[in-house]
Design a protein around this motif. Structure first.
Motif, PDB file in Angstrom:
ATOM      1  N   GLY A  15      -2.500 -12.810  -5.904  1.00 16.41           N
ATOM      2  CA  GLY A  15      -3.345 -12.141  -4.921  1.00 16.41           C
ATOM      3  C   GLY A  15      -4.710 -12.798  -4.828  1.00 16.41           C
ATOM      4  N   THR A  16      -5.541 -12.266  -3.970  1.00 14.68           N
ATOM      5  CA  THR A  16      -6.902 -12.758  -3.785  1.00 14.68           C
ATOM      6  C   THR A  16      -7.880 -11.628  -4.053  1.00 14.68           C
ATOM      7  OG1 THR A  16      -6.166 -14.324  -2.091  1.00 14.68           O
ATOM      8  CG2 THR A  16      -8.527 -13.786  -2.149  1.00 14.68           C
ATOM      9  N   ALA A  17      -8.852 -11.868  -4.909  1.00 15.71           N
ATOM     10  CA  ALA A  17      -9.855 -10.847  -5.207  1.00 15.71           C
ATOM     11  C   ALA A  17     -10.657 -10.526  -3.957  1.00 15.71           C
ATOM     12  CB  ALA A  17     -10.768 -11.321  -6.329  1.00 15.71           C
ATOM     13  N   GLN A  18     -10.966  -9.260  -3.785  1.00 10.78           N
ATOM     14  CA  GLN A  18     -11.734  -8.800  -2.634  1.00 10.78           C
ATOM     15  C   GLN A  18     -13.088  -8.266  -3.095  1.00 10.78           C
ATOM     16  OE1 GLN A  18     -10.548  -9.065   0.563  1.00 10.78           O
ATOM     17  NE2 GLN A  18      -8.666  -9.986  -0.243  1.00 10.78           N
ATOM     18  N   GLY A  19     -14.079  -8.353  -2.195  1.00 10.37           N
ATOM     19  CA  GLY A  19     -15.408  -7.857  -2.538  1.00 10.37           C
ATOM     20  C   GLY A  19     -15.939  -8.547  -3.773  1.00 10.37           C
ATOM     21  N   THR A  20     -16.502  -7.758  -4.704  1.00 13.12           N
ATOM     22  CA  THR A  20     -17.038  -8.315  -5.944  1.00 13.12           C
ATOM     23  C   THR A  20     -16.082  -8.098  -7.121  1.00 13.12           C
ATOM     24  OG1 THR A  20     -18.233  -6.251  -6.426  1.00 13.12           O
ATOM     25  CG2 THR A  20     -19.413  -7.961  -5.181  1.00 13.12           C
ATOM     26  N   ALA A  21     -14.851  -7.657  -6.858  1.00 15.82           N
ATOM     27  CA  ALA A  21     -13.876  -7.466  -7.934  1.00 15.82           C
ATOM     28  C   ALA A  21     -13.573  -8.806  -8.596  1.00 15.82           C
ATOM     29  CB  ALA A  21     -12.599  -6.843  -7.395  1.00 15.82           C
ATOM     30  N   PRO A  22     -13.436  -8.843  -9.922  1.00 19.64           N
ATOM     31  CA  PRO A  22     -13.201 -10.126 -10.598  1.00 19.64           C
ATOM     32  C   PRO A  22     -11.819 -10.709 -10.334  1.00 19.64           C
ATOM     33  CG  PRO A  22     -13.042  -8.310 -12.168  1.00 19.64           C
ATOM     34  CD  PRO A  22     -13.542  -7.721 -10.880  1.00 19.64           C
ATOM     35  N   VAL A  23     -10.869  -9.846 -10.026  1.00 21.55           N
ATOM     36  CA  VAL A  23      -9.479 -10.245  -9.751  1.00 21.55           C
ATOM     37  C   VAL A  23      -8.920  -9.275  -8.713  1.00 21.55           C
ATOM     38  CG1 VAL A  23      -8.994 -11.273 -12.017  1.00 21.55           C
ATOM     39  CG2 VAL A  23      -8.688  -8.810 -11.686  1.00 21.55           C
ATOM     40  N   PRO A  24      -7.741  -9.560  -8.149  1.00 18.07           N
ATOM     41  CA  PRO A  24      -7.139  -8.589  -7.237  1.00 18.07           C
ATOM     42  C   PRO A  24      -6.924  -7.239  -7.914  1.00 18.07           C
ATOM     43  CG  PRO A  24      -5.989 -10.696  -7.142  1.00 18.07           C
ATOM     44  CD  PRO A  24      -6.932 -10.785  -8.290  1.00 18.07           C
ATOM     45  N   LEU A  25      -7.098  -6.181  -7.146  1.00 17.97           N
ATOM     46  CA  LEU A  25      -6.856  -4.819  -7.622  1.00 17.97           C
ATOM     47  C   LEU A  25      -5.601  -4.266  -6.965  1.00 17.97           C
ATOM     48  CD1 LEU A  25     -10.475  -3.317  -7.441  1.00 17.97           C
ATOM     49  CD2 LEU A  25      -9.367  -4.475  -9.374  1.00 17.97           C
ATOM     50  N   SER A  26      -4.806  -3.549  -7.725  1.00 15.41           N
ATOM     51  CA  SER A  26      -3.564  -2.977  -7.230  1.00 15.41           C
ATOM     52  C   SER A  26      -3.406  -1.560  -7.761  1.00 15.41           C
ATOM     53  CB  SER A  26      -2.370  -3.851  -7.647  1.00 15.41           C
ATOM     54  OG  SER A  26      -2.423  -5.105  -7.000  1.00 15.41           O
ATOM     55  N   VAL A  27      -2.295  -0.908  -7.396  1.00 19.91           N
ATOM     56  CA  VAL A  27      -2.071   0.501  -7.736  1.00 19.91           C
ATOM     57  C   VAL A  27      -0.709   0.662  -8.391  1.00 19.91           C
ATOM     58  CG1 VAL A  27      -1.832   2.859  -6.822  1.00 19.91           C
ATOM     59  CG2 VAL A  27      -3.467   1.266  -5.779  1.00 19.91           C
ATOM     60  N   LEU A  28      -0.666   1.456  -9.464  1.00 19.69           N
ATOM     61  CA  LEU A  28       0.587   1.917 -10.067  1.00 19.69           C
ATOM     62  C   LEU A  28       0.660   3.422  -9.877  1.00 19.69           C
ATOM     63  CD1 LEU A  28       3.135   1.492 -11.784  1.00 19.69           C
ATOM     64  CD2 LEU A  28       1.704   1.856 -13.821  1.00 19.69           C
ATOM     65  N   ASP A  29       1.724   3.894  -9.236  1.00 23.37           N
ATOM     66  CA  ASP A  29       1.860   5.303  -8.879  1.00 23.37           C
ATOM     67  C   ASP A  29       3.033   5.920  -9.643  1.00 23.37           C
ATOM     68  OD1 ASP A  29       1.797   7.778  -7.676  1.00 23.37           O
ATOM     69  OD2 ASP A  29       2.371   7.071  -5.689  1.00 23.37           O
ATOM     70  N   LEU A  30       2.760   7.009 -10.370  1.00 31.53           N
ATOM     71  CA  LEU A  30       3.820   7.757 -11.040  1.00 31.53           C
ATOM     72  C   LEU A  30       4.283   8.956 -10.217  1.00 31.53           C
ATOM     73  CD1 LEU A  30       2.538   7.824 -14.737  1.00 31.53           C
ATOM     74  CD2 LEU A  30       3.669   5.994 -13.481  1.00 31.53           C
ATOM     75  N   VAL A  31       3.655   9.140  -9.048  1.00 31.86           N
ATOM     76  CA  VAL A  31       3.963  10.298  -8.172  1.00 31.86           C
ATOM     77  C   VAL A  31       3.874  11.581  -9.005  1.00 31.86           C
ATOM     78  CG1 VAL A  31       5.449  11.130  -6.323  1.00 31.86           C
ATOM     79  CG2 VAL A  31       5.569   8.733  -6.976  1.00 31.86           C
ATOM     80  N   THR A  32       2.716  11.792  -9.608  1.00 29.64           N
ATOM     81  CA  THR A  32       2.528  12.939 -10.492  1.00 29.64           C
ATOM     82  C   THR A  32       2.465  14.246  -9.706  1.00 29.64           C
ATOM     83  OG1 THR A  32       0.160  12.429 -10.454  1.00 29.64           O
ATOM     84  CG2 THR A  32       1.410  11.704 -12.354  1.00 29.64           C
ATOM     85  N   VAL A  33       3.039  15.284 -10.319  1.00 27.22           N
ATOM     86  CA  VAL A  33       3.100  16.616  -9.706  1.00 27.22           C
ATOM     87  C   VAL A  33       2.266  17.568 -10.548  1.00 27.22           C
ATOM     88  CG1 VAL A  33       4.600  18.452  -8.864  1.00 27.22           C
ATOM     89  CG2 VAL A  33       5.444  16.089  -8.944  1.00 27.22           C
ATOM     90  N   GLY A  34       1.246  18.150  -9.950  1.00 27.55           N
ATOM     91  CA  GLY A  34       0.383  19.079 -10.667  1.00 27.55           C
ATOM     92  C   GLY A  34       0.914  20.502 -10.615  1.00 27.55           C
ATOM     93  N   ARG A  56      -8.261  -0.830   2.172  1.00 31.86           N
ATOM     94  CA  ARG A  56      -9.402  -1.316   1.406  1.00 31.86           C
ATOM     95  C   ARG A  56      -9.110  -2.618   0.655  1.00 31.86           C
ATOM     96  NH1 ARG A  56     -13.642   2.153   0.786  1.00 31.86           N
ATOM     97  NH2 ARG A  56     -14.689   0.142   0.418  1.00 31.86           N
ATOM     98  N   GLY A  57      -8.010  -3.266   0.953  1.00 31.48           N
ATOM     99  CA  GLY A  57      -7.779  -4.594   0.398  1.00 31.48           C
ATOM    100  C   GLY A  57      -7.138  -4.640  -0.969  1.00 31.48           C
ATOM    101  N   PHE A  58      -6.565  -3.537  -1.449  1.00 33.49           N
ATOM    102  CA  PHE A  58      -5.778  -3.611  -2.677  1.00 33.49           C
ATOM    103  C   PHE A  58      -4.549  -4.475  -2.408  1.00 33.49           C
ATOM    104  CE2 PHE A  58      -8.590  -0.260  -3.710  1.00 33.49           C
ATOM    105  CZ  PHE A  58      -8.494   0.038  -5.060  1.00 33.49           C
ATOM    106  N   HIS A  59      -4.089  -5.190  -3.445  1.00 30.76           N
ATOM    107  CA  HIS A  59      -3.060  -6.212  -3.218  1.00 30.76           C
ATOM    108  C   HIS A  59      -1.648  -5.650  -3.172  1.00 30.76           C
ATOM    109  CE1 HIS A  59      -1.180 -10.069  -3.046  1.00 30.76           C
ATOM    110  NE2 HIS A  59      -0.656  -9.989  -4.252  1.00 30.76           N
ATOM    111  N   ARG A  60      -1.307  -4.782  -4.115  1.00 26.90           N
ATOM    112  CA  ARG A  60       0.066  -4.258  -4.162  1.00 26.90           C
ATOM    113  C   ARG A  60       0.075  -2.807  -4.631  1.00 26.90           C
ATOM    114  NH1 ARG A  60       2.597  -8.612  -6.373  1.00 26.90           N
ATOM    115  NH2 ARG A  60       0.798  -9.718  -7.240  1.00 26.90           N
ATOM    116  N   TYR A  61       1.199  -2.145  -4.369  1.00 32.02           N
ATOM    117  CA  TYR A  61       1.378  -0.732  -4.699  1.00 32.02           C
ATOM    118  C   TYR A  61       2.759  -0.585  -5.320  1.00 32.02           C
ATOM    119  CZ  TYR A  61       0.749   4.341  -3.984  1.00 32.02           C
ATOM    120  OH  TYR A  61       0.566   5.704  -4.154  1.00 32.02           O
ATOM    121  N   TRP A  62       2.780  -0.271  -6.618  1.00 31.77           N
ATOM    122  CA  TRP A  62       4.039  -0.168  -7.338  1.00 31.77           C
ATOM    123  C   TRP A  62       4.333   1.279  -7.727  1.00 31.77           C
ATOM    124  CZ3 TRP A  62       4.335  -4.651 -11.469  1.00 31.77           C
ATOM    125  CH2 TRP A  62       4.557  -5.873 -10.806  1.00 31.77           C
TER     126      TRP A  62
END
Length: 370
Positions: A15-34, A56-62
């Motif tokens: 990926g490519t870092a966006q803004g001032t982030a040092p590396v690409p940012l991504s998301v890990l989702d557990l689909v949590t239920v409250g 907002r330019g996050f690279h991936r969503y797992w």
């Protein structure tokens, strides 16, 4: 007729870092239920987070595979990813991961070939060797009495899955005439057109086994820092030492999963992560349930052992204001040299999780797109 393999381009991994982030940012989702919420609510939150982080330019969503946990509605990653694909257009989508020993490799090749057809060039296939659940549930999934059988056979399962994805079993192999569809075989049919993409394979791990295997195969590696922080640096070192260039990567590429929760004030962050720690205590003691509210956690009388667990667990959760979380992520990147940070925010409320990603994006000055 010769078969042309779909390819994995290195830019589908890096990926490519966006803004001032040092590396690409991504998301890990557990689909949590409250507590007081439904799986439908949780899935709607996942869509909202995917759309926000894409903008907002996050690279991936797992999405991670888990089973028999009331507070985690991610038992079917491929189904959830198809839903997310229908609500996004650019962000990469993938499994973090599919627990391969729970499944027949052909089934996974078919599922992710279908996802690739739905969202061409956007699908990642992350694979783990753990069950993602307790032993009895693993036995029910695998229809086997020997629970470690699948994990022990992981390299062979991985090789079989790769051949199904590439449709290149050798002549004489019993699976030579079996094809994962959608897949490369369609290009060999009259009028067939070869898809230019194939989901990149990632290996996931929380110890050294997958790190070494990923390195030896020249594959990208994802480490579960969020629940195995003490092993992060040794595993990444082992991955880099073991790495051999491949058709996929010339150099190592490693991301780490990070528990991170940003709120508008520090006190609220402490309330939220304490509730999440209580949820983990219940899971670890055989009482899995929905993620409790902060109010329930405040009313709970923590035993000395529970108090120590919560303290130890939350020591590896980067939480606080946006500036505090940014500073914690920057420090973690410096310590590990990770090529990508994949954030997972565990909280009772979907709104809190959504706000956290927004605050992190703002803290790094990530762009806003439509």
């Amino acid at each position: 007729m010769s078969r042309r393999h779909p390819t994995v381009a290195e830019d589908e991994i890096r990926g490519t870092a966006q803004g001032t982030a040092p590396v690409p940012l991504s998301v890990l989702d557990l689909v949590t239920v409250g507590a007081g919420r439904t799986a439908t609510d949780a899935l709607r939150t996942s869509v909202a987070i995917a759309r926000l982080t894409e903008s907002r330019g996050f690279h991936r969503y797992w999405v991670a595979e888990h089973h028999s946990m009331p507070g985690v509605a991610s038992s079917s990653p491929a189904v959830i990813l198809a839903h997310l694909a229908a609500h996004t257009t650019r962000i990469r989508l993938g499994s973090g991961g599919v627990m391969l020993p729970n499944h027949a490799p052909l089934v996974i090749a078919e599922q992710f070939g279908t996802l690739e057809a739905m969202a061409p060039g956007r699908i990642d296939l992350g694979l783990g060797r753990a069950p993602g659940t307790d032993g009895n549930t693993a036995a029910a999934l695998r229809r086997a009495d020997r629970l470690h059988e699948g994990a022990d056979d992981f390299p062979e399962q991985l090789a079989e899955l790769t051949r199904f994805l590439d449709d290149d079993f050798p002549d004489g192999h019993p699976y030579r005439r079996i094809h994962a569809v959608p897949g490369p075989v369609q290009a060999t049919s009259p009028g067939g057109v070869q898809s230019p993409h194939r989901p990149p394979l990632w290996l996931l791990g929380s110890s050294g086994f997958s790190a070494q295997l990923a390195g030896s195969l020249g594959l990208p590696f994802a480490f579960a820092h969020h629940f195995s922080a003490q092993n992060t640096v040794p595993a990444l070192d082992l991955y880099r030492e073991s790495f051999r260039p491949s058709a996929v990567l010339d150099e190592p590429y490693a991301l780490i999963g990070v528990s991170a929760l940003a709120t508008d004030d520090e006190k609220e962050a402490r309330r939220q992560v304490r509730a999440a720690a209580l949820s983990m205590i219940r899971l670890r003691t055989g009482r899995p349930g929905l993620v409790p509210t902060p109010e329930e956690a405040e009313a709970h009388e923590f035993s000395p052992m529970e108090e120590e667990f919560a303290r130890s667990w939350n020591a590896n959760v980067i939480h606080g204001t946006a500036d505090e979380v940014r500073s914690g992520l920057d420090d973690l990147h410096k310590r590990t040299g990770a090529d990508e940070l994949m954030l997972t925010g565990n909280a009772h409320s979907g709104d809190v999780r959504l706000r956290s990603y927004e605050l992190v994006a703002d803290a790094y000055g990530l762009p806003t797109t439509r």
